[in-house]
Scaffold this active site. Structure first.
Site, PDB file in Angstrom:
ATOM      1  N   CYS A   1     -65.133   5.481  20.270  1.00  0.00           N
ATOM      2  CA  CYS A   1     -66.438   5.463  19.886  1.00  0.00           C
ATOM      3  C   CYS A   1     -67.490   4.672  20.825  1.00  0.00           C
ATOM      4  CB  CYS A   1     -66.363   4.687  18.321  1.00  0.00           C
ATOM      5  SG  CYS A   1     -66.209   3.057  18.491  1.00  0.00           S
TER       6      CYS A   1
ATOM      7  N   CYS B   1     -63.922   2.068  14.915  1.00  0.00           N
ATOM      8  CA  CYS B   1     -63.254   3.389  14.424  1.00  0.00           C
ATOM      9  C   CYS B   1     -61.820   3.456  14.064  1.00  0.00           C
ATOM     10  CB  CYS B   1     -63.834   4.324  15.503  1.00  0.00           C
ATOM     11  SG  CYS B   1     -62.929   4.112  16.924  1.00  0.00           S
TER      12      CYS B   1
ATOM     13  N   CYS C   1     -64.687   0.460  23.536  1.00  0.00           N
ATOM     14  CA  CYS C   1     -63.657   1.279  22.754  1.00  0.00           C
ATOM     15  C   CYS C   1     -63.767   2.991  23.530  1.00  0.00           C
ATOM     16  CB  CYS C   1     -63.969   1.502  21.340  1.00  0.00           C
ATOM     17  SG  CYS C   1     -62.938   2.765  20.531  1.00  0.00           S
TER      18      CYS C   1
ATOM     19  N   CYS D   1     -59.383  -0.630  17.614  1.00  0.00           N
ATOM     20  CA  CYS D   1     -61.024  -0.897  17.762  1.00  0.00           C
ATOM     21  C   CYS D   1     -61.363  -1.163  16.115  1.00  0.00           C
ATOM     22  CB  CYS D   1     -61.541   0.332  17.850  1.00  0.00           C
ATOM     23  SG  CYS D   1     -63.231   0.454  17.737  1.00  0.00           S
TER      24      CYS D   1
ATOM     25  N   ASP E   1     -59.260 -15.565  13.450  1.00  0.00           N
ATOM     26  CA  ASP E   1     -58.486 -15.296  14.558  1.00  0.00           C
ATOM     27  C   ASP E   1     -58.503 -16.656  15.221  1.00  0.00           C
ATOM     28  OD1 ASP E   1     -57.027 -13.597  16.524  1.00  0.00           O
ATOM     29  OD2 ASP E   1     -58.720 -14.221  17.696  1.00  0.00           O
TER      30      ASP E   1
ATOM     31  N   GLU F   1     -53.729 -14.850  10.954  1.00  0.00           N
ATOM     32  CA  GLU F   1     -52.375 -14.256  11.619  1.00  0.00           C
ATOM     33  C   GLU F   1     -51.394 -15.148  11.365  1.00  0.00           C
ATOM     34  OE1 GLU F   1     -52.641 -14.433  16.144  1.00  0.00           O
ATOM     35  OE2 GLU F   1     -54.639 -15.400  15.785  1.00  0.00           O
TER      36      GLU F   1
ATOM     37  N   ASP G   1     -61.765 -11.549  20.544  1.00  0.00           N
ATOM     38  CA  ASP G   1     -61.324 -12.516  19.343  1.00  0.00           C
ATOM     39  C   ASP G   1     -62.238 -12.014  18.175  1.00  0.00           C
ATOM     40  OD1 ASP G   1     -59.686 -13.897  21.072  1.00  0.00           O
ATOM     41  OD2 ASP G   1     -61.330 -15.168  21.678  1.00  0.00           O
TER      42      ASP G   1
END
Ligand SMILES: [Zn+2]
Length: 359
Positions: free
Chosen positions: A340, A321, A337, A318, A177, A265, A347
Site C-alpha cells: 500500500c 493494509c 509497505c 503492515c 511496544d 507483547e 516501533d
C-alpha cells in the site's frame, strides 16, 4: 484488596541492633530448618514438619527477637518448598547467606500492636521507630517487612488491607511496544502515538556507576579503601534502581489510568536477547518490572491487560493494509509497505498492530 506501602525507616542505634538480631535469627532459623529437612529426608524419605518453637531451647538467643519473625521465616521456607514442588525449574530452596541474601524480616499485626503515630511506627518488641511517610494509606495493617539495603538504609514495607474500590471505567484502548532506543512506544485508539524515552538521569547515573566500578576493581583486596569503594558502587546501583522504578511507576500509572484495554507483547527469551544486545547501555531495561506493574495496576483498576501471543508478528505486518512482509533485521527501523506504500516506523507500526488485538 491488599496493597503494600514502602517507607524509609530511621532506627536509632538500639533499634538497629535489634533489627540486625531479627535479620540474623530469621536467616538462622530458615537455614537450620532447611538443613534438618534435608537430613531427615535423606534418612527417611519423609518430609520433616519442624517449627521454630522446637529450636528455642537449643538456641536461646532466638528468644530475644519477635517470634513472628521466626514464624514468617518458616512460612517463607514452606513457600519455597511448595514452589519447588509446583515447578522444578524454580530450583530447590537455597540456604540464605549473610552477604548475598537480603537482610529482612516480617512481622504481623496482632490486635493493633503495629500502628503509626506521630511520624513513628510502633513495632512488636522494639517500640516506636521513626519513619518518613511520603503518602498515607487507608485500611488495616496486616503485616510489615523490615529490610536493610547494602548501603545500610532501612525500609519498611507495610501490607494494608483496604476496601475494594469500584473501578472507574474509561474508554480508551492502547497498544504498547517495548523498544530499544525508546523505552516504550504506544498508540491508542484515537491514533495518538507516543514515544516514552528512557529517563536521561539514568544515563548519567549509569556513567557514574561505571566509574565507581572501575575504581573498585583497582582497589586492593582486603584494603581499607576497598570497602569504601564497594559501598559507593552499591549506592550507585540503588540510585539507578530507584530512578528506573520511579520512571516505570509513573508510566504504568498513566497507562492504567487512561486506558481500559491494554495490549502488550509477551516477553520471551527472544526479545530479551534483543533487549540484552541493544539496550545494555542502560543495563536491565526494566521490562519485566514494567509488565509486573501493568499487571497489578490493571487488576486494581479493573482494566483488561492482553498479552499478545509471543509469535504474533507485530513488527512484520503492515498496520495499514495487513500485508505481511516477513522478518526484518533489528537494524531496519523504517520502511515503506510494498503493497500500500504506507511509510512504517518499526516501533509505531508494532504498537498499532498490538492495539489491533484490543477487543
Ligand atoms: Zn501496507
Amino acid at each position: 484488596m491488599l496493597k503494600a506501602y514502602k517507607y524509609r525507616l530511621y532506627p536509632n542505634e538500639e533499634q538497629k541492633n535489634y533489627f540486625a538480631n531479627c535479620f540474623g535469627c530469621a536467616r538462622f532459623i530458615y537455614n537450620q530448618m532447611l538443613s534438618d529437612k534435608i537430613d531427615h529426608y535423606k534418612e527417611t524419605k519423609q518430609m520433616l514438619n519442624n517449627t521454630p518453637a522446637q529450636y528455642k531451647e537449643a538456641f536461646p538467643f532466638m528468644k530475644a527477637v519477635d517470634s513472628l519473625a521466626l514464624a514468617n521465616a518458616q512460612q517463607n521456607l514452606e513457600r519455597a518448598y511448595k514452589n519447588f514442588f509446583r515447578d522444578k525449574s524454580i530450583g530447590f530452596p537455597k540456604f540464605k547467606s549473610k552477604h548475598r541474601s537480603k537482610a529482612s524480616y516480617t512481622t504481623n499485626n496482632q490486635g493493633g500492636n503495629i500502628r503509626i503515630e506521630d511520624g513513628k511506627i510502633k513495632l512488636p518488641k522494639i517500640g516506636c521507630v521513626k519513619l518518613v511517610q511520603h503518602r498515607t494509606f487507608q485500611g488495616k495493617i496486616k503485616s510489615c517487612t523490615i529490610s536493610m539495603n547494602k548501603s545500610g538504609n532501612y525500609f519498611i514495607s507495610i501490607l494494608v488491607e483496604s476496601a475494594d474500590e469500584t473501578p472507574q471505567l474509561v474508554e480508551r484502548k492502547i497498544g504498547i511496544d517495548l523498544g530499544i532506543s525508546d523505552f516504550a512506544i504506544t498508540t491508542n485508539d484515537l491514533g495518538e502515538t507516543e514515544k516514552h524515552k528512557n529517563p536521561k538521569p539514568l544515563y548519567k547515573s549509569e556513567k557514574k556507576l561505571k566509574k565507581a566500578q572501575r575504581s573498585l576493581s583497582l582497589k586492593q583486596k582486603g584494603g581499607k579503601n576497598r570497602n569504601k569503594a564497594r559501598l559507593k558502587v552499591a549506592k550507585k546501583h540503588e540510585k539507578i534502581a530507584n530512578q528506573r522504578k520511579d520512571f516505570l511507576h509513573k508510566l504504568s500509572k498513566k497507562i492504567t489510568d487512561e486506558n481500559q484495554v491494554i495490549v502488550i507483547e509477551t516477553l520471551s527469551s527472544k526479545n530479551l536477547m534483543k533487549n540484552h544486545k541493544l539496550a545494555k547501555s542502560i543495563g536491565d531495561a526494566g521490562w519485566y518490572e514494567f509488565v509486573r506493574q501493568l499487571e497489578y495496576k490493571s487488576k486494581q483498576k479493573g482494566r483488561t491487560l492482553i498479552k499478545a501471543d509471543r509469535f504474533y508478528p507485530s513488527s512484520q505486518v503492515c498496520s495499514s493494509c495487513g500485508h505481511r512482509d516477513g522478518k526484518k533485521p533489528l537494524n531496519i527501523r523504517e520502511w515503506d509497505c510494498p503493497t500500500c506504500g504506507e511509510y512504517l516506523d518499526r516501533d509505531i507500526n508494532a504498537s498499532k498492530n498490538l492495539l489491533a488485538l484490543a477487543k
